[in-house]
Design a protein around this motif. Structure first.
Motif, short mmCIF file in Angstrom:
data_model
loop_
_atom_site.label_atom_id
_atom_site.label_comp_id
_atom_site.label_asym_id
_atom_site.label_seq_id
_atom_site.Cartn_x
_atom_site.Cartn_y
_atom_site.Cartn_z
N ALA A 25 -2.94 -0.46 2.95
CA ALA A 25 -3.42 0.92 3.01
C ALA A 25 -3.51 1.42 1.57
CB ALA A 25 -2.48 1.79 3.83
N PRO A 26 -4.67 1.84 1.13
CA PRO A 26 -4.84 2.26 -0.26
C PRO A 26 -3.86 3.37 -0.65
CG PRO A 26 -6.95 2.21 0.89
CD PRO A 26 -5.88 2.00 1.91
N ALA A 27 -3.23 3.21 -1.78
CA ALA A 27 -2.29 4.20 -2.29
C ALA A 27 -2.95 5.03 -3.37
CB ALA A 27 -1.06 3.51 -2.86
N VAL A 28 -2.47 6.26 -3.52
CA VAL A 28 -2.95 7.17 -4.56
C VAL A 28 -1.83 7.33 -5.56
CG1 VAL A 28 -3.71 9.52 -5.07
CG2 VAL A 28 -4.44 8.40 -2.95
N SER A 76 -4.04 12.07 -0.08
CA SER A 76 -5.29 11.35 0.17
C SER A 76 -6.11 11.17 -1.09
CB SER A 76 -6.12 12.09 1.23
OG SER A 76 -6.42 13.39 0.79
N ASP A 77 -5.77 11.94 -2.13
CA ASP A 77 -6.43 11.82 -3.42
C ASP A 77 -5.59 12.61 -4.42
OD1 ASP A 77 -8.27 11.20 -5.38
OD2 ASP A 77 -9.99 12.01 -4.28
N PHE A 78 -5.90 12.50 -5.70
CA PHE A 78 -5.15 13.25 -6.70
C PHE A 78 -5.29 14.75 -6.42
CE2 PHE A 78 -5.69 9.26 -9.00
CZ PHE A 78 -4.40 9.07 -9.44
N GLY A 116 0.81 -1.20 0.00
CA GLY A 116 0.00 0.00 0.00
C GLY A 116 0.85 1.25 0.00
N ARG A 117 0.25 2.31 0.49
CA ARG A 117 0.90 3.62 0.47
C ARG A 117 2.11 3.67 1.40
NH1 ARG A 117 -3.97 6.61 3.69
NH2 ARG A 117 -3.43 5.80 5.76
#
Length: 76
Positions: free
Chosen positions: A64-67, A32-34, A25-26
């Motif tokens: 953990a979700p990555a951007v 947190s977003d683009f 993940g991140r």
């Protein structure tokens, strides 16, 4: 990227000595977003995962979700 289950870049992966994926993940939560970032990250997901694996502990947050930009896979 396949072994680490990475879908975007940058996305980190931590494997233990047996080759098991323990975290992906991140790196941290700075983005947190683009186009949405904070001056200083409030969590350090990759550092926490590395410390846990090196100490022989379970990783409390294994994903953990990555951007980032998508990793495009080409299929034969």
């Amino acid at each position: 990227a396949d072994q680490a289950r990475a879908t975007v870049t940058p996305e980190a992966a931590v494997f233990d000595r047996k080759g098991r994926l323990r975290y992906h993940g991140r790196i941290d939560d700075r983005y947190s977003d683009f186009g949405v970032d904070r001056p200083v990250p409030t969590t350090h997901d990759l550092d926490d995962a590395l410390a846990a694996v090196l100490d022989g502990r379970d990783v409390t947050r294994p994903h953990a979700p990555a951007v980032g930009c998508a990793i495009v896979r080409q299929h034969p």
